[in-house]
Design a protein around this motif. Structure first.
Motif, mmCIF file in Angstrom:
data_model
loop_
_atom_site.group_PDB
_atom_site.id
_atom_site.type_symbol
_atom_site.label_atom_id
_atom_site.label_comp_id
_atom_site.label_asym_id
_atom_site.label_seq_id
_atom_site.Cartn_x
_atom_site.Cartn_y
_atom_site.Cartn_z
ATOM 1 N N ASP A 127 17.883 -8.644 -3.851
ATOM 2 C CA ASP A 127 19.127 -8.464 -4.506
ATOM 3 C C ASP A 127 19.616 -9.712 -5.235
ATOM 4 O OD1 ASP A 127 20.331 -9.992 -2.609
ATOM 5 O OD2 ASP A 127 21.047 -8.299 -1.390
ATOM 6 N N ALA A 128 20.695 -9.750 -5.966
ATOM 7 C CA ALA A 128 20.946 -10.836 -6.821
ATOM 8 C C ALA A 128 21.343 -12.189 -5.735
ATOM 9 C CB ALA A 128 22.233 -10.467 -7.458
ATOM 10 N N ALA A 129 21.725 -11.790 -4.466
ATOM 11 C CA ALA A 129 22.071 -12.768 -3.433
ATOM 12 C C ALA A 129 20.671 -13.588 -2.837
ATOM 13 C CB ALA A 129 22.769 -12.382 -2.345
ATOM 14 N N GLY A 130 19.456 -12.930 -3.133
ATOM 15 C CA GLY A 130 18.192 -13.527 -2.683
ATOM 16 C C GLY A 130 17.794 -12.714 -1.408
ATOM 17 N N GLU A 131 18.521 -11.675 -0.857
ATOM 18 C CA GLU A 131 18.412 -11.085 0.171
ATOM 19 C C GLU A 131 17.348 -9.965 0.111
ATOM 20 O OE1 GLU A 131 19.105 -12.303 3.173
ATOM 21 O OE2 GLU A 131 20.297 -13.619 2.385
ATOM 22 N N ALA A 132 16.323 -9.769 0.941
ATOM 23 C CA ALA A 132 15.151 -8.807 0.827
ATOM 24 C C ALA A 132 15.323 -7.549 1.708
ATOM 25 C CB ALA A 132 13.895 -9.442 1.091
ATOM 26 N N THR A 133 15.115 -6.456 1.123
ATOM 27 C CA THR A 133 15.370 -5.082 1.799
ATOM 28 C C THR A 133 13.820 -4.522 1.787
ATOM 29 O OG1 THR A 133 17.719 -4.928 1.649
ATOM 30 C CG2 THR A 133 16.441 -2.966 2.241
ATOM 31 N N CYS A 134 13.368 -4.044 2.925
ATOM 32 C CA CYS A 134 11.947 -3.366 2.794
ATOM 33 C C CYS A 134 11.993 -1.989 3.568
ATOM 34 C CB CYS A 134 11.002 -4.414 3.478
ATOM 35 S SG CYS A 134 10.696 -6.218 2.982
ATOM 36 N N TRP A 135 11.391 -1.263 3.068
ATOM 37 C CA TRP A 135 11.349 0.214 3.528
ATOM 38 C C TRP A 135 10.064 0.912 3.211
ATOM 39 C CZ3 TRP A 135 13.688 -1.072 -0.893
ATOM 40 C CH2 TRP A 135 13.532 -0.351 -1.953
ATOM 41 N N GLY A 136 9.477 1.918 3.970
ATOM 42 C CA GLY A 136 8.006 2.336 4.141
ATOM 43 C C GLY A 136 7.277 2.067 5.212
ATOM 44 N N ALA A 137 6.133 1.386 4.798
ATOM 45 C CA ALA A 137 5.201 0.960 5.849
ATOM 46 C C ALA A 137 5.674 -0.176 6.718
ATOM 47 C CB ALA A 137 4.003 0.395 5.132
ATOM 48 N N SER A 138 6.626 -1.029 6.333
ATOM 49 C CA SER A 138 7.157 -1.960 7.184
ATOM 50 C C SER A 138 8.744 -2.156 6.790
ATOM 51 C CB SER A 138 6.395 -3.340 7.308
ATOM 52 O OG SER A 138 7.079 -4.173 7.926
ATOM 53 N N THR A 139 9.527 -2.399 7.967
ATOM 54 C CA THR A 139 10.866 -2.703 7.482
ATOM 55 C C THR A 139 11.187 -3.910 7.718
ATOM 56 O OG1 THR A 139 11.606 -1.862 9.521
ATOM 57 C CG2 THR A 139 11.626 -0.416 7.662
ATOM 58 N N PHE A 140 10.193 -4.724 8.327
ATOM 59 C CA PHE A 140 10.463 -6.283 8.947
ATOM 60 C C PHE A 140 10.800 -7.164 7.711
ATOM 61 C CE2 PHE A 140 8.881 -10.593 9.859
ATOM 62 C CZ PHE A 140 9.536 -10.834 10.667
ATOM 63 N N THR A 141 11.741 -7.927 7.547
ATOM 64 C CA THR A 141 12.090 -8.877 6.609
ATOM 65 C C THR A 141 12.662 -10.050 7.190
ATOM 66 O OG1 THR A 141 12.405 -7.123 5.188
ATOM 67 C CG2 THR A 141 13.120 -9.163 4.385
ATOM 68 N N PRO A 142 11.884 -11.342 6.969
ATOM 69 C CA PRO A 142 12.686 -12.725 7.292
ATOM 70 C C PRO A 142 13.822 -12.909 6.553
ATOM 71 C CG PRO A 142 10.364 -12.806 6.854
ATOM 72 C CD PRO A 142 10.694 -11.513 6.316
ATOM 73 N N LYS B 31 0.773 -1.069 -0.003
ATOM 74 C CA LYS B 31 0.000 0.036 -0.151
ATOM 75 C C LYS B 31 0.809 1.092 0.043
ATOM 76 C CE LYS B 31 -3.117 2.561 2.983
ATOM 77 N NZ LYS B 31 -3.924 3.181 1.754
ATOM 78 N N ASN B 32 1.937 1.379 1.002
ATOM 79 C CA ASN B 32 2.678 2.513 0.957
ATOM 80 C C ASN B 32 4.144 1.947 1.303
ATOM 81 O OD1 ASN B 32 2.013 1.995 3.606
ATOM 82 N ND2 ASN B 32 0.526 3.739 3.522
ATOM 83 N N GLY B 33 4.583 0.873 0.986
ATOM 84 C CA GLY B 33 5.992 0.422 1.232
ATOM 85 C C GLY B 33 6.360 -0.362 0.132
ATOM 86 N N VAL B 34 7.752 -0.934 0.154
ATOM 87 C CA VAL B 34 8.371 -1.650 -0.916
ATOM 88 C C VAL B 34 9.174 -2.397 -0.103
ATOM 89 C CG1 VAL B 34 9.819 -1.130 -3.035
ATOM 90 C CG2 VAL B 34 8.360 0.832 -1.914
ATOM 91 N N CYS B 35 9.425 -3.528 -0.974
ATOM 92 C CA CYS B 35 10.342 -4.531 -0.577
ATOM 93 C C CYS B 35 11.240 -4.649 -2.059
ATOM 94 C CB CYS B 35 10.001 -5.857 -0.152
ATOM 95 S SG CYS B 35 9.127 -5.787 1.472
ATOM 96 N N ALA B 36 12.415 -5.021 -1.900
ATOM 97 C CA ALA B 36 13.170 -5.201 -3.140
ATOM 98 C C ALA B 36 14.350 -6.496 -2.962
ATOM 99 C CB ALA B 36 14.185 -3.983 -3.523
#
Length: 321
Positions: free
Chosen positions: A194-209, A187-192
């Motif tokens: 990377d090439a190693a398969g690690e996720a980075t999230c920012w905006g509405a939630s920064t939690f990432t397993p 809704k108002n956040g993003v997860c991206a």
């Protein structure tokens, strides 16, 4: 004499323009693969195997085939790209807005707009529901991917850095340095990713397993990640989701409060809660899946689309193809 017989045998086994070497009833000059009897003009061409059995230059049977194109869903709109490169949308579509001409890639649908990338990498966006002023705010440049959420959109540049527009909560920056290879917007956040398969999230939630993941998908309230072993994990806010997808998956998609996935045997299954029939995945085998906020669609192995869930705006009533 033996040498002459050998020469005749070799010549007799060599395909020529006047022969039907594979015995499929078509001359070699007419056949796109004279060595394979299952490949000939107008042969049955199952979707998803990456083989052009019918010699028409694409995977899947003829007509408005959706075998090879993108499939993307939003709040009340669904869009797909045909094997010919045309984009078709259904559901909440304003009469003044139509997809741009020419083939596109990285198709993505938000709550009131659709975006894709032209062959030159330029971002192309259009309104589909009402008049969304954020369409005018999309960045110019050359991009490798685009993803739309309900209130935010993001693109990746050729270096893998992210640039976003719209509403990002939590004081998040509109730009984020990668390199990233894919995006999933909420809704108002993003997860991206990377090439190693690690996720980075920012905006509405920064939690990432912890990763690695091979793919991410996100909706208004939740995000799901597909691991390399085919298992999946979902999270909402700052904690894992209460409903988790069980088993192994080829791909997954996530809506507001539910999700669906494609099993290794190419059947569908859904989890969570959706009051409009969003959990009632159809039977059969499929090659591609996408999930919107309140509905889902999938491409059958005959290259046709079927949808289920909320159909208030006709978003679950696809063209026949």
């Amino acid at each position: 004499m033996k040498r002459l017989l050998l020469i005749l045998l070799v010549v007799g086994c060599t395909p020529s323009g006047a022969d039907d070497f594979d015995g499929d009833g078509f001359l070699d000059s007419e056949d796109c693969d004279p060595s394979d009897p299952s490949i000939y003009p107008e042969a049955p061409d199952p979707c998803g195997d990456g083989i052009d059995q019918s010699c028409d230059g694409r995977d899947g049977d003829g007509g408005a085939s959706f075998c090879e194109g993108d499939l993307a869903l939003g709040l009340g709109t669904s869009c797909a790209t045909t094997s010919d490169g045309d984009t078709i949308c259904w559901g909440a579509i304003g009469p003044q807005e139509r997809p741009p001409e020419g083939p596109g890639t990285s198709l993505s649908v938000g709550s009131s707009q659709v975006c894709d990338l032209g062959t030159d990498g330029a971002l192309r966006c259009w309104n589909v529901f009402g008049d969304d002023p954020s369409v005018a705010d999309v960045p110019s440049g050359t991009w490798s991917a685009v993803s739309l959420g309900r209130d935010v959109g993001c693109v990746l540049d050729e270096s893998g850095d992210a640039q976003c527009w719209g509403v990002l909560t939590g004081g998040a920056m509109a730009q984020r340095t990668g390199p990233f290879v894919s995006l999933a917007t909420r809704k108002n956040g993003v997860c991206a990713l990377d090439a190693a398969g690690e996720a980075t999230c920012w905006g509405a939630s920064t939690f990432t397993p912890d990763g690695p993941f091979q793919a991410l998908d996100a909706a208004r309230y939740q995000t799901c990640g597909l691991r390399p072993d085919g298992t999946a994990v979902c999270w909402t806010g700052d904690a894992p989701s209460a409903d988790q997808p069980d088993g192994s998956w080829l791909s997954i998609g996530v809506g507001d409060t539910f999700g669906c996935g494609l099993r290794p045997d190419h059947t569908l299954a859904c989890w969570g809660f959706q009051g409009d029939g969003g959990l009632n995945a159809p039977a059969g085998t499929f090659v591609r899946l996408a999930v919107g906020e309140q509905h889902a669609c999938a491409v059958r192995d005959d290259a046709r689309i079927v949808c289920w869930g909320n159909d208030l705006n006709g978003q679950s009533s696809p063209p026949s193809g």
